[in-house]
Structure formats: C-alpha cells, structure tokens
Design a protein around this motif. Structure first.
Motif, PDB file in Angstrom:
ATOM      1  N   ALA A  12       0.651  -1.187  -0.172  1.00  0.00           N
ATOM      2  CA  ALA A  12       0.169   0.093  -0.141  1.00  0.00           C
ATOM      3  C   ALA A  12       0.802   1.306   0.121  1.00  0.00           C
ATOM      4  O   ALA A  12       0.590   2.347  -0.617  1.00  0.00           O
ATOM      5  CB  ALA A  12      -1.013  -0.015   1.202  1.00  0.00           C
ATOM      6  N   ARG A  71      -1.024  -3.272  -7.713  1.00  0.00           N
ATOM      7  CA  ARG A  71      -2.399  -3.276  -7.326  1.00  0.00           C
ATOM      8  C   ARG A  71      -2.876  -4.799  -7.549  1.00  0.00           C
ATOM      9  O   ARG A  71      -3.581  -5.245  -6.672  1.00  0.00           O
ATOM     10  CB  ARG A  71      -3.272  -2.341  -8.266  1.00  0.00           C
ATOM     11  CG  ARG A  71      -3.302  -0.902  -7.892  1.00  0.00           C
ATOM     12  CD  ARG A  71      -3.926  -0.172  -8.714  1.00  0.00           C
ATOM     13  NE  ARG A  71      -3.965   1.209  -8.153  1.00  0.00           N
ATOM     14  CZ  ARG A  71      -3.761   2.288  -8.823  1.00  0.00           C
ATOM     15  NH1 ARG A  71      -4.041   2.121 -10.177  1.00  0.00           N
ATOM     16  NH2 ARG A  71      -3.950   3.596  -8.379  1.00  0.00           N
ATOM     17  N   HIS A  72      -2.432  -5.491  -8.397  1.00  0.00           N
ATOM     18  CA  HIS A  72      -2.598  -6.812  -8.596  1.00  0.00           C
ATOM     19  C   HIS A  72      -2.245  -7.608  -7.144  1.00  0.00           C
ATOM     20  O   HIS A  72      -2.747  -8.575  -6.870  1.00  0.00           O
ATOM     21  CB  HIS A  72      -2.113  -7.409 -10.015  1.00  0.00           C
ATOM     22  CG  HIS A  72      -2.406  -9.004 -10.041  1.00  0.00           C
ATOM     23  ND1 HIS A  72      -3.484  -9.456 -10.331  1.00  0.00           N
ATOM     24  CD2 HIS A  72      -1.451  -9.936  -9.858  1.00  0.00           C
ATOM     25  CE1 HIS A  72      -3.676 -10.650 -10.598  1.00  0.00           C
ATOM     26  NE2 HIS A  72      -2.261 -11.085 -10.328  1.00  0.00           N
ATOM     27  N   GLU A  73      -1.019  -7.380  -7.025  1.00  0.00           N
ATOM     28  CA  GLU A  73      -0.329  -7.923  -5.831  1.00  0.00           C
ATOM     29  C   GLU A  73      -1.122  -7.679  -4.430  1.00  0.00           C
ATOM     30  O   GLU A  73      -1.407  -8.397  -3.816  1.00  0.00           O
ATOM     31  CB  GLU A  73       1.168  -7.406  -5.570  1.00  0.00           C
ATOM     32  CG  GLU A  73       1.663  -8.169  -4.510  1.00  0.00           C
ATOM     33  CD  GLU A  73       3.556  -7.489  -4.547  1.00  0.00           C
ATOM     34  OE1 GLU A  73       3.925  -7.913  -3.337  1.00  0.00           O
ATOM     35  OE2 GLU A  73       4.016  -7.187  -5.614  1.00  0.00           O
ATOM     36  N   ASN A  74      -1.563  -6.275  -4.433  1.00  0.00           N
ATOM     37  CA  ASN A  74      -2.365  -6.039  -3.447  1.00  0.00           C
ATOM     38  C   ASN A  74      -3.718  -6.865  -3.171  1.00  0.00           C
ATOM     39  O   ASN A  74      -4.130  -7.092  -2.240  1.00  0.00           O
ATOM     40  CB  ASN A  74      -2.541  -4.575  -3.310  1.00  0.00           C
ATOM     41  CG  ASN A  74      -3.217  -3.906  -1.995  1.00  0.00           C
ATOM     42  OD1 ASN A  74      -2.730  -4.271  -1.030  1.00  0.00           O
ATOM     43  ND2 ASN A  74      -4.002  -2.722  -2.052  1.00  0.00           N
ATOM     44  N   ARG A  75      -4.427  -7.031  -4.398  1.00  0.00           N
ATOM     45  CA  ARG A  75      -5.532  -7.846  -4.458  1.00  0.00           C
ATOM     46  C   ARG A  75      -5.263  -9.272  -4.117  1.00  0.00           C
ATOM     47  O   ARG A  75      -5.905  -9.903  -3.177  1.00  0.00           O
ATOM     48  CB  ARG A  75      -6.107  -7.798  -5.765  1.00  0.00           C
ATOM     49  CG  ARG A  75      -7.076  -6.578  -6.231  1.00  0.00           C
ATOM     50  CD  ARG A  75      -8.030  -6.802  -7.343  1.00  0.00           C
ATOM     51  NE  ARG A  75      -6.961  -6.854  -8.329  1.00  0.00           N
ATOM     52  CZ  ARG A  75      -6.529  -5.909  -9.137  1.00  0.00           C
ATOM     53  NH1 ARG A  75      -6.737  -4.637  -8.931  1.00  0.00           N
ATOM     54  NH2 ARG A  75      -5.886  -5.999 -10.193  1.00  0.00           N
ATOM     55  N   LYS A  76      -4.145  -9.827  -4.442  1.00  0.00           N
ATOM     56  CA  LYS A  76      -3.985 -11.223  -4.044  1.00  0.00           C
ATOM     57  C   LYS A  76      -3.555 -11.256  -2.651  1.00  0.00           C
ATOM     58  O   LYS A  76      -4.249 -12.004  -2.079  1.00  0.00           O
ATOM     59  CB  LYS A  76      -2.551 -11.803  -4.934  1.00  0.00           C
ATOM     60  CG  LYS A  76      -2.758 -11.945  -6.299  1.00  0.00           C
ATOM     61  CD  LYS A  76      -1.458 -12.604  -7.005  1.00  0.00           C
ATOM     62  CE  LYS A  76      -0.287 -12.284  -6.346  1.00  0.00           C
ATOM     63  NZ  LYS A  76       0.817 -13.034  -7.280  1.00  0.00           N
ATOM     64  N   ASN A  77      -2.993 -10.252  -1.831  1.00  0.00           N
ATOM     65  CA  ASN A  77      -2.549 -10.321  -0.703  1.00  0.00           C
ATOM     66  C   ASN A  77      -3.872 -10.284   0.214  1.00  0.00           C
ATOM     67  O   ASN A  77      -4.322 -10.694   1.258  1.00  0.00           O
ATOM     68  CB  ASN A  77      -1.507  -9.403  -0.126  1.00  0.00           C
ATOM     69  CG  ASN A  77      -0.358  -9.339  -0.688  1.00  0.00           C
ATOM     70  OD1 ASN A  77       0.232 -10.577  -1.245  1.00  0.00           O
ATOM     71  ND2 ASN A  77       0.363  -8.249  -0.656  1.00  0.00           N
ATOM     72  N   THR A  78      -4.798  -9.296  -0.497  1.00  0.00           N
ATOM     73  CA  THR A  78      -6.119  -9.056   0.401  1.00  0.00           C
ATOM     74  C   THR A  78      -6.886 -10.635   0.275  1.00  0.00           C
ATOM     75  O   THR A  78      -7.527 -10.867   1.223  1.00  0.00           O
ATOM     76  CB  THR A  78      -6.869  -8.085  -0.128  1.00  0.00           C
ATOM     77  OG1 THR A  78      -5.958  -6.782  -0.150  1.00  0.00           O
ATOM     78  CG2 THR A  78      -8.215  -7.834   0.374  1.00  0.00           C
ATOM     79  N   LEU A  79      -7.143 -11.078  -0.849  1.00  0.00           N
ATOM     80  CA  LEU A  79      -7.786 -12.363  -0.947  1.00  0.00           C
ATOM     81  C   LEU A  79      -7.192 -13.610  -0.043  1.00  0.00           C
ATOM     82  O   LEU A  79      -7.794 -14.327   0.572  1.00  0.00           O
ATOM     83  CB  LEU A  79      -7.703 -12.704  -2.388  1.00  0.00           C
ATOM     84  CG  LEU A  79      -8.514 -12.001  -3.269  1.00  0.00           C
ATOM     85  CD1 LEU A  79      -8.436 -12.467  -4.920  1.00  0.00           C
ATOM     86  CD2 LEU A  79     -10.293 -12.150  -2.770  1.00  0.00           C
ATOM     87  N   SER A  81      -5.549 -12.849   2.875  1.00  0.00           N
ATOM     88  CA  SER A  81      -5.919 -12.575   4.018  1.00  0.00           C
ATOM     89  C   SER A  81      -7.180 -12.843   4.652  1.00  0.00           C
ATOM     90  O   SER A  81      -7.877 -13.506   5.562  1.00  0.00           O
ATOM     91  CB  SER A  81      -5.761 -10.952   4.264  1.00  0.00           C
ATOM     92  OG  SER A  81      -4.279 -10.650   4.271  1.00  0.00           O
ATOM     93  N   VAL A  82      -8.259 -12.778   3.763  1.00  0.00           N
ATOM     94  CA  VAL A  82      -9.774 -12.873   4.007  1.00  0.00           C
ATOM     95  C   VAL A  82      -9.739 -14.582   3.907  1.00  0.00           C
ATOM     96  O   VAL A  82     -10.616 -14.955   4.713  1.00  0.00           O
ATOM     97  CB  VAL A  82     -10.525 -12.330   2.607  1.00  0.00           C
ATOM     98  CG1 VAL A  82     -12.058 -13.153   2.677  1.00  0.00           C
ATOM     99  CG2 VAL A  82     -10.615 -10.908   2.593  1.00  0.00           C
TER     100      VAL A  82
END
Length: 97
Positions: A12, A71-79, A81-82
């Motif tokens: 981020a 941003r793609h890496e951030n989405r992967k990290n978020t998924l 974590s979820v």
C-alpha cells in the motif's frame, strides 16, 4: 523498484508513493504540453520540449504499469488474508460447537 527496497515497504505504501510520482509526472506533462501550444518557440526549444514531453510520457507509462502490478499484488494479498481469516473462523466455529 528493487526487490530489496520493496521488502521494506508495504504494498500500500508503494502504491501511494507511485501514485504521487505519477501525479507529479502528469502535472509536469501538462505544463510542458501547454508550453508547446501557447508560446511561439524556436525550433530548438520546440524540439527540447517535445523531447521532454516524450520522456515524461514514457515515465508516466512506466509508473502506470508498475501501479497495475502492485494493485494486482495487493488484491492477491487481500484475498489471501480473507481466505486465512475464513479458515480460522470456520475452525473456531467448528471447535466451539
């Protein structure tokens, strides 16, 4: 950005930094473009400004590509974590029943 430098920053924070750089680059590009079309310039000055415009456009393109990857890496990290949270929540619910 080098991998070692990226390890020290969160994704981020990297995104924020790149967005600032991209914003500055776009402002500079806008200023150069307005100079090109407003003022009467000598051929040398015009070539110089066009070269600067081209450089800024390349830099902005590079920043946009890097932002897309981050941003793609951030989405992967978020998924991820979820998914981990969901697994723990399900395990907790299973063991407490």
């Amino acid at each position: 950005m080098t991998k070692k430098k990226r390890e020290n920053l969160g994704v981020a924070q990297e995104i924020d930094g790149l967005e600032e750089k991209l914003s500055r680059c776009r402002k500079d590009l806008e200023a150069v473009t307005s100079q090109l079309y407003r003022a009467e310039l000598s051929p040398e000055d015009r070539r110089s400004l066009e070269k600067e415009k081209h450089t800024l456009m390349n830099k902005a393109s590079k920043y946009e590509k890097e932002l897309k990857l981050l941003r793609h890496e951030n989405r992967k990290n978020t998924l991820l974590s979820v998914a981990i949270f969901t697994v723990f929540a399900l395990l907790y619910a299973y063991w407490t029943m």
